[in-house]
Design a protein around this motif. Sequence first.
Motif, PDB file in Angstrom:
ATOM      1  N   TYR A 292       0.861  -1.187   0.000  1.00 56.90           N
ATOM      2  CA  TYR A 292       0.000   0.000   0.000  1.00 56.90           C
ATOM      3  C   TYR A 292       0.896   1.235   0.000  1.00 56.90           C
ATOM      4  O   TYR A 292       1.766   1.369   0.869  1.00 56.90           O
ATOM      5  CB  TYR A 292      -0.913  -0.004   1.228  1.00 56.90           C
ATOM      6  N   PRO A 379      -9.185  -4.150  -3.267  1.00 54.94           N
ATOM      7  CA  PRO A 379      -8.613  -4.754  -2.048  1.00 54.94           C
ATOM      8  C   PRO A 379      -9.346  -6.002  -1.577  1.00 54.94           C
ATOM      9  O   PRO A 379      -8.768  -6.837  -0.886  1.00 54.94           O
ATOM     10  CB  PRO A 379      -8.731  -3.632  -1.008  1.00 54.94           C
ATOM     11  N   SER A 380     -10.626  -6.133  -1.978  1.00 55.69           N
ATOM     12  CA  SER A 380     -11.379  -7.294  -1.474  1.00 55.69           C
ATOM     13  C   SER A 380     -11.303  -8.505  -2.404  1.00 55.69           C
ATOM     14  O   SER A 380     -11.875  -9.550  -2.093  1.00 55.69           O
ATOM     15  CB  SER A 380     -12.841  -6.898  -1.263  1.00 55.69           C
ATOM     16  N   GLN A 385      -6.665 -11.108  -1.024  1.00 58.60           N
ATOM     17  CA  GLN A 385      -7.127 -11.714   0.233  1.00 58.60           C
ATOM     18  C   GLN A 385      -6.478 -13.060   0.531  1.00 58.60           C
ATOM     19  O   GLN A 385      -6.312 -13.434   1.687  1.00 58.60           O
ATOM     20  CB  GLN A 385      -8.669 -11.905   0.186  1.00 58.60           C
ATOM     21  N   GLN A 403      -7.294   5.167   6.083  1.00 55.19           N
ATOM     22  CA  GLN A 403      -7.577   4.216   5.009  1.00 55.19           C
ATOM     23  C   GLN A 403      -6.489   3.131   4.946  1.00 55.19           C
ATOM     24  O   GLN A 403      -6.791   1.952   4.722  1.00 55.19           O
ATOM     25  CB  GLN A 403      -7.673   4.942   3.662  1.00 55.19           C
ATOM     26  N   ALA A 406      -7.220   0.571   7.574  1.00 47.09           N
ATOM     27  CA  ALA A 406      -8.386  -0.252   7.213  1.00 47.09           C
ATOM     28  C   ALA A 406      -7.998  -1.271   6.135  1.00 47.09           C
ATOM     29  O   ALA A 406      -8.368  -2.449   6.225  1.00 47.09           O
ATOM     30  CB  ALA A 406      -9.519   0.648   6.723  1.00 47.09           C
ATOM     31  N   LEU A 407      -7.229  -0.836   5.144  1.00 44.65           N
ATOM     32  CA  LEU A 407      -6.811  -1.760   4.082  1.00 44.65           C
ATOM     33  C   LEU A 407      -5.912  -2.859   4.648  1.00 44.65           C
ATOM     34  O   LEU A 407      -6.083  -4.041   4.356  1.00 44.65           O
ATOM     35  CB  LEU A 407      -6.047  -0.997   2.987  1.00 44.65           C
ATOM     36  N   ASN A 409      -5.795  -4.071   7.580  1.00 48.41           N
ATOM     37  CA  ASN A 409      -6.505  -5.013   8.459  1.00 48.41           C
ATOM     38  C   ASN A 409      -7.628  -5.768   7.748  1.00 48.41           C
ATOM     39  O   ASN A 409      -8.401  -6.472   8.404  1.00 48.41           O
ATOM     40  CB  ASN A 409      -7.087  -4.258   9.660  1.00 48.41           C
ATOM     41  N   SER A 410      -7.707  -5.641   6.419  1.00 47.33           N
ATOM     42  CA  SER A 410      -8.907  -6.141   5.733  1.00 47.33           C
ATOM     43  C   SER A 410      -8.846  -7.614   5.314  1.00 47.33           C
ATOM     44  O   SER A 410      -9.704  -8.069   4.576  1.00 47.33           O
ATOM     45  CB  SER A 410      -9.169  -5.279   4.495  1.00 47.33           C
ATOM     46  N   THR A 411      -7.836  -8.368   5.750  1.00 43.15           N
ATOM     47  CA  THR A 411      -7.826  -9.799   5.381  1.00 43.15           C
ATOM     48  C   THR A 411      -8.076 -10.667   6.618  1.00 43.15           C
ATOM     49  O   THR A 411      -8.077 -10.171   7.750  1.00 43.15           O
ATOM     50  CB  THR A 411      -6.468 -10.238   4.773  1.00 43.15           C
TER      51      THR A 411
END
Length: 483
Positions: A292, A379-380, A385, A403, A406-407, A409-411
């Motif tokens: 990122y 990202p999803s 992932q 942001q 959040a990105l 921690n998104s997995t």
Amino acid sequence: MKIPAKLANYINGKLQTPSNKKYFDNPNPSTGKSLCKIPASNEKDVSLAVKAAEKAFPAWSKTSSQERFKILNNIAELILKNLEDLALAESMDSGKPLWLSRSVDIPRAHQNFQFFATAQMQFASESHHMPGEAINYTLRQPIGVVGCISPWNLPLYLFTWKIAPALATGNCVVAKPSEITPCTAYLLGKICIQAGLPAGVLNIIHGMGADAGQAIVVHPKVKAISFTGGTVTGARIASLAAPKFKKLSLELGGKNPNIIFADCDFKKMLKTTVASSFGNNGQICLCGSRIYIEASIYEKFKRAFVKKVKQMKVGDPLAKDSNLGAISSMGHLEKILGHIEIAKEEGAKILYGGKQIKLKGKYKNGAYLEPTVLEGLDPSCRTNQEEIFGPVVTLTPFKNEKQAIALANSTAYGLSATVWTNDLNRAHRLGEELDAGIVWVNCWLKRDLRTPFGGVKNSGVGREGGWEALRFFTEPKNVCISY
Ligand code: TXE
């Protein structure tokens, strides 16, 4: 120390053939040619190993810490003495460059034994005083027979990372290396014989996970399991071991974020990011596969990063100038190529790489892949992932710190995270906010063996390293004395 045509199990202090006399092939991933045959051990061999370990346990658990130090330190020294042979075996077995096994894998195996040989001499337990009433003290006793199961990415390094603390705390061990990379584990058995480790204290069983591995997990006399490997295998092991109330340490996969802020030391960040993306062909659970980048430096980073990646040489693991060797097996290469196809379907733009490399001559059947840089993915999506565990990274811009967190921690994973910033307050904030067992700021893979090592969420349960490992491999008992 050479790799024989057929490997043997190390049971009760001796090298032994598997009870069914069956073997399977172990190909060298850099050439596709057979390297050796591996015993296809099963529950009979595991049962013999557990019996030997049980027999050895009373004496080993009561061996003085000085004596344990002496023997474990002998093993450490013999690893160092045989560094060249072990490094060569590791490279031929796993496809990694020889310079890498020589400078990282084998020295670290030496350090693992050295570190825990000395750590157990410093290990102490607590006491809790109840003034005027009683004194409590905690005994930390070895568990008994424990199982250690390790993967193929850092073969001797991770095998010894488990075995050394287990032995140091007085346990007897039944261990299984990955069937993809068994050679250095076999050589370790020979080293243990030379080092004077008493028979049965360590037993090394070769074979497939579903046969030999699972037989260790379900054996009623094996009281604890320390496992490193894939998350799906970890879940299977947990489901088998938990109803038997075994102690479990699971170090599983990662999908680690590498968060780059515009205020970082760009040059240092760039060099380290190439290493954290493609070190060991991305086959380290700590590699940063989701990069990122703060939007204001996204284009600058992209240009500089791709330029560096293009300069990387993929080739013969034994050649000094190969930055990357072979992928650890043809099966794993196919899995990674499958992930690259998924990324394309998800709309990835390939900035560099993406294709298998066909080398010439001796290496024409080897498992080689271009380091791969992707952008333009949501990202999803699956590529962002799922753990690919290969030389594949994605680039994604972010607008601000919130942001980025959040990105990151998104997995479903939470093993490690890397942060690049020169803002001290921000570094501390991210240290707090990131869902990870390990956060590196302005560095990557800086390891102090005393620190806790492991992950949160689907990256595992429990911690290895330092006192954490010594605590895992001991059972605390409170003794309360009233007066
Ligand atoms: O590992 P497995 P695999 C990830 C990576 C990779 C995936 C699968 O994403 O693509 O896992 O790799 C033994 N009972 N990591 O299939 O199967 C097996 O014999 C007991 C991340 O090679 O998890 C080997 O010794 N044991 C990882 C060990 O488990 C079993 C490193 C690991 O194999 C077993 C490697 C069973 N039922 C892969 N099944 C990391 N975190 O570093 C297998 N095994």
